[in-house]
Design a protein around this motif. Sequence first.
Motif, PDB file in Angstrom:
ATOM      1  N   CYS A 108       0.836  -1.190   0.000  1.00 30.05           N
ATOM      2  CA  CYS A 108       0.000   0.000   0.000  1.00 30.05           C
ATOM      3  C   CYS A 108       0.873   1.244   0.000  1.00 30.05           C
ATOM      4  O   CYS A 108       2.086   1.166   0.227  1.00 30.05           O
ATOM      5  CB  CYS A 108      -0.933   0.023   1.214  1.00 30.05           C
ATOM      6  SG  CYS A 108      -0.071   0.034   2.810  1.00 30.05           S
ATOM      7  N   HIS A 109       0.232   2.396  -0.256  1.00 27.59           N
ATOM      8  CA  HIS A 109       0.931   3.689  -0.153  1.00 27.59           C
ATOM      9  C   HIS A 109      -0.015   4.658   0.549  1.00 27.59           C
ATOM     10  O   HIS A 109      -0.732   5.422  -0.082  1.00 27.59           O
ATOM     11  CB  HIS A 109       1.402   4.213  -1.505  1.00 27.59           C
ATOM     12  CG  HIS A 109       0.390   4.122  -2.613  1.00 27.59           C
ATOM     13  ND1 HIS A 109      -0.756   4.874  -2.653  1.00 27.59           N
ATOM     14  CD2 HIS A 109       0.385   3.352  -3.727  1.00 27.59           C
ATOM     15  CE1 HIS A 109      -1.435   4.590  -3.742  1.00 27.59           C
ATOM     16  NE2 HIS A 109      -0.763   3.657  -4.414  1.00 27.59           N
ATOM     17  N   GLN A 139       4.611   6.770  -1.207  1.00 32.44           N
ATOM     18  CA  GLN A 139       5.565   6.181  -0.271  1.00 32.44           C
ATOM     19  C   GLN A 139       5.183   4.711  -0.120  1.00 32.44           C
ATOM     20  O   GLN A 139       4.223   4.376   0.560  1.00 32.44           O
ATOM     21  CB  GLN A 139       5.507   6.924   1.064  1.00 32.44           C
ATOM     22  CG  GLN A 139       6.599   6.539   2.049  1.00 32.44           C
ATOM     23  CD  GLN A 139       6.500   7.347   3.342  1.00 32.44           C
ATOM     24  OE1 GLN A 139       5.412   7.775   3.741  1.00 32.44           O
ATOM     25  NE2 GLN A 139       7.620   7.552   4.002  1.00 32.44           N
ATOM     26  N   TYR A 140       5.941   3.844  -0.764  1.00 37.06           N
ATOM     27  CA  TYR A 140       5.575   2.432  -0.823  1.00 37.06           C
ATOM     28  C   TYR A 140       5.834   1.726   0.508  1.00 37.06           C
ATOM     29  O   TYR A 140       6.937   1.782   1.053  1.00 37.06           O
ATOM     30  CB  TYR A 140       6.383   1.734  -1.915  1.00 37.06           C
ATOM     31  CG  TYR A 140       5.666   1.576  -3.241  1.00 37.06           C
ATOM     32  CD1 TYR A 140       4.624   2.428  -3.615  1.00 37.06           C
ATOM     33  CD2 TYR A 140       6.027   0.571  -4.125  1.00 37.06           C
ATOM     34  CE1 TYR A 140       3.980   2.266  -4.825  1.00 37.06           C
ATOM     35  CE2 TYR A 140       5.387   0.403  -5.342  1.00 37.06           C
ATOM     36  CZ  TYR A 140       4.360   1.254  -5.687  1.00 37.06           C
ATOM     37  OH  TYR A 140       3.713   1.098  -6.890  1.00 37.06           O
ATOM     38  N   TYR A 141       4.796   1.042   0.971  1.00 35.76           N
ATOM     39  CA  TYR A 141       4.920   0.141   2.123  1.00 35.76           C
ATOM     40  C   TYR A 141       4.933  -1.269   1.548  1.00 35.76           C
ATOM     41  O   TYR A 141       3.992  -1.681   0.857  1.00 35.76           O
ATOM     42  CB  TYR A 141       3.760   0.324   3.094  1.00 35.76           C
ATOM     43  CG  TYR A 141       4.017  -0.280   4.457  1.00 35.76           C
ATOM     44  CD1 TYR A 141       4.499   0.497   5.504  1.00 35.76           C
ATOM     45  CD2 TYR A 141       3.796  -1.636   4.695  1.00 35.76           C
ATOM     46  CE1 TYR A 141       4.751  -0.054   6.751  1.00 35.76           C
ATOM     47  CE2 TYR A 141       4.053  -2.205   5.938  1.00 35.76           C
ATOM     48  CZ  TYR A 141       4.523  -1.407   6.965  1.00 35.76           C
ATOM     49  OH  TYR A 141       4.794  -1.947   8.196  1.00 35.76           O
ATOM     50  N   CYS A 142       5.997  -2.011   1.809  1.00 39.14           N
ATOM     51  CA  CYS A 142       6.197  -3.314   1.190  1.00 39.14           C
ATOM     52  C   CYS A 142       6.470  -4.391   2.234  1.00 39.14           C
ATOM     53  O   CYS A 142       6.889  -4.098   3.350  1.00 39.14           O
ATOM     54  CB  CYS A 142       7.392  -3.266   0.228  1.00 39.14           C
ATOM     55  SG  CYS A 142       7.254  -2.073  -1.111  1.00 39.14           S
ATOM     56  N   HIS A 143       6.274  -5.626   1.861  1.00 37.01           N
ATOM     57  CA  HIS A 143       6.837  -6.751   2.583  1.00 37.01           C
ATOM     58  C   HIS A 143       8.160  -7.074   1.909  1.00 37.01           C
ATOM     59  O   HIS A 143       8.215  -7.209   0.681  1.00 37.01           O
ATOM     60  CB  HIS A 143       5.911  -7.964   2.524  1.00 37.01           C
ATOM     61  CG  HIS A 143       4.813  -7.923   3.529  1.00 37.01           C
ATOM     62  ND1 HIS A 143       3.749  -8.794   3.512  1.00 37.01           N
ATOM     63  CD2 HIS A 143       4.605  -7.112   4.597  1.00 37.01           C
ATOM     64  CE1 HIS A 143       2.935  -8.522   4.528  1.00 37.01           C
ATOM     65  NE2 HIS A 143       3.425  -7.501   5.185  1.00 37.01           N
ATOM     66  N   THR A 153      16.317   4.124   2.395  1.00 38.72           N
ATOM     67  CA  THR A 153      15.109   3.840   3.180  1.00 38.72           C
ATOM     68  C   THR A 153      14.236   5.088   3.261  1.00 38.72           C
ATOM     69  O   THR A 153      14.648   6.191   2.898  1.00 38.72           O
ATOM     70  CB  THR A 153      15.459   3.401   4.610  1.00 38.72           C
ATOM     71  OG1 THR A 153      16.116   4.485   5.280  1.00 38.72           O
ATOM     72  CG2 THR A 153      16.368   2.176   4.623  1.00 38.72           C
ATOM     73  N   THR A 154      13.026   4.907   3.779  1.00 38.43           N
ATOM     74  CA  THR A 154      12.154   6.016   4.116  1.00 38.43           C
ATOM     75  C   THR A 154      11.449   5.678   5.420  1.00 38.43           C
ATOM     76  O   THR A 154      11.211   4.498   5.713  1.00 38.43           O
ATOM     77  CB  THR A 154      11.134   6.300   2.999  1.00 38.43           C
ATOM     78  OG1 THR A 154      10.404   7.493   3.298  1.00 38.43           O
ATOM     79  CG2 THR A 154      10.140   5.155   2.841  1.00 38.43           C
ATOM     80  N   THR A 155      11.133   6.691   6.200  1.00 38.67           N
ATOM     81  CA  THR A 155      10.465   6.493   7.483  1.00 38.67           C
ATOM     82  C   THR A 155       9.048   7.032   7.402  1.00 38.67           C
ATOM     83  O   THR A 155       8.833   8.188   7.007  1.00 38.67           O
ATOM     84  CB  THR A 155      11.220   7.208   8.622  1.00 38.67           C
ATOM     85  OG1 THR A 155      12.559   6.696   8.671  1.00 38.67           O
ATOM     86  CG2 THR A 155      10.542   6.952   9.962  1.00 38.67           C
ATOM     87  N   PHE A 156       8.091   6.205   7.773  1.00 30.02           N
ATOM     88  CA  PHE A 156       6.681   6.578   7.703  1.00 30.02           C
ATOM     89  C   PHE A 156       6.277   7.422   8.901  1.00 30.02           C
ATOM     90  O   PHE A 156       6.657   7.132  10.039  1.00 30.02           O
ATOM     91  CB  PHE A 156       5.803   5.331   7.623  1.00 30.02           C
ATOM     92  CG  PHE A 156       5.773   4.710   6.255  1.00 30.02           C
ATOM     93  CD1 PHE A 156       4.654   4.840   5.447  1.00 30.02           C
ATOM     94  CD2 PHE A 156       6.863   4.015   5.765  1.00 30.02           C
ATOM     95  CE1 PHE A 156       4.623   4.290   4.178  1.00 30.02           C
ATOM     96  CE2 PHE A 156       6.854   3.464   4.500  1.00 30.02           C
ATOM     97  CZ  PHE A 156       5.723   3.602   3.710  1.00 30.02           C
ATOM     98  N   GLU A 161      -4.653   7.247   7.223  1.00 32.41           N
ATOM     99  CA  GLU A 161      -5.151   6.032   6.573  1.00 32.41           C
ATOM    100  C   GLU A 161      -4.514   4.770   7.153  1.00 32.41           C
ATOM    101  O   GLU A 161      -5.088   3.682   7.055  1.00 32.41           O
ATOM    102  CB  GLU A 161      -4.850   6.081   5.072  1.00 32.41           C
ATOM    103  CG  GLU A 161      -5.682   7.077   4.289  1.00 32.41           C
ATOM    104  CD  GLU A 161      -5.363   7.015   2.806  1.00 32.41           C
ATOM    105  OE1 GLU A 161      -4.588   6.125   2.391  1.00 32.41           O
ATOM    106  OE2 GLU A 161      -5.881   7.871   2.059  1.00 32.41           O
ATOM    107  N   ALA A 162      -3.310   4.908   7.718  1.00 32.20           N
ATOM    108  CA  ALA A 162      -2.589   3.752   8.265  1.00 32.20           C
ATOM    109  C   ALA A 162      -1.714   4.212   9.420  1.00 32.20           C
ATOM    110  O   ALA A 162      -0.473   4.186   9.320  1.00 32.20           O
ATOM    111  CB  ALA A 162      -1.758   3.080   7.177  1.00 32.20           C
ATOM    112  N   PRO A 163      -2.315   4.629  10.530  1.00 32.69           N
ATOM    113  CA  PRO A 163      -1.519   5.170  11.640  1.00 32.69           C
ATOM    114  C   PRO A 163      -0.537   4.161  12.222  1.00 32.69           C
ATOM    115  O   PRO A 163       0.473   4.550  12.814  1.00 32.69           O
ATOM    116  CB  PRO A 163      -2.578   5.584  12.663  1.00 32.69           C
ATOM    117  CG  PRO A 163      -3.797   4.786  12.312  1.00 32.69           C
ATOM    118  CD  PRO A 163      -3.759   4.631  10.833  1.00 32.69           C
ATOM    119  N   GLU A 164      -0.811   2.876  12.034  1.00 35.19           N
ATOM    120  CA  GLU A 164       0.069   1.850  12.584  1.00 35.19           C
ATOM    121  C   GLU A 164       1.424   1.808  11.886  1.00 35.19           C
ATOM    122  O   GLU A 164       2.349   1.158  12.375  1.00 35.19           O
ATOM    123  CB  GLU A 164      -0.580   0.461  12.496  1.00 35.19           C
ATOM    124  CG  GLU A 164      -1.052   0.040  11.125  1.00 35.19           C
ATOM    125  CD  GLU A 164      -2.393   0.641  10.749  1.00 35.19           C
ATOM    126  OE1 GLU A 164      -3.237   0.857  11.637  1.00 35.19           O
ATOM    127  OE2 GLU A 164      -2.600   0.903   9.549  1.00 35.19           O
TER     128      GLU A 164
END
Length: 214
Positions: A108-109, A139-143, A153-156, A161-164
């Motif tokens: 997700c992004h 900002q790609y969230y990947c497994h 890297t990037t820090t979320f 939409e995805a506070p976790e």
Amino acid sequence: MRALMVRGGWDGHEPVACTELFRDLLTGNGFEVHTSDTLDVYTDRDLLAGTDLIIQCWTGGRFTAEQEEGLVGRVRSGAGFAGWHGGILATGYEASSYQFMIGGRFLCHPGGFVDHTVDISGDHPIVAGLESFPVHTEQYYCHVDPSLEVLATTTFAGHPEAPETAGAVMPVVWLRRFGAGRVFVSTLGHSPDDLLVPQTRTLTGRGLLWAAGR
């Protein structure tokens, strides 16, 4: 040397325009560049045998068993494999050998296009001379595989939409050795504009050449 651009799938990622950005880089480094608009090219064993670098930009693809076997087998035997964003990470979800080869998959992004920072985390020649830089894109969230060689890297921040995801440090650029082959993956590259960001263009171009052993 021969490079093969395999491009198609979802038009929103502009696969032709994005891959064409790197044609001059490849030809300038001695590559004969071929293109394909079908995943069936991965079943052409004779063509693949003479290919040194495969660049894939194909979002939403589904591999047949024969396509997956041809691609994964050629990379394992020594071809480079490279790509960016959904063209490599949001495709072939059912293809476990492919997923294992690239070492990650898009999930997700959160927030869509957001301001965030790409932090350089390695000292590899691909990122030599580059410093952390800001981007406004997905900002790609990947497994991801734990064995990757991560170069950026990037820090979320934890979008509503995805506070976790707050505080999660996610790979943006990575390398993977796969048999005798080399794999380069970047999550950056939603559009030509994203790939034209100077730092992104530099590390992507270097990554393509690295994957080919140059």
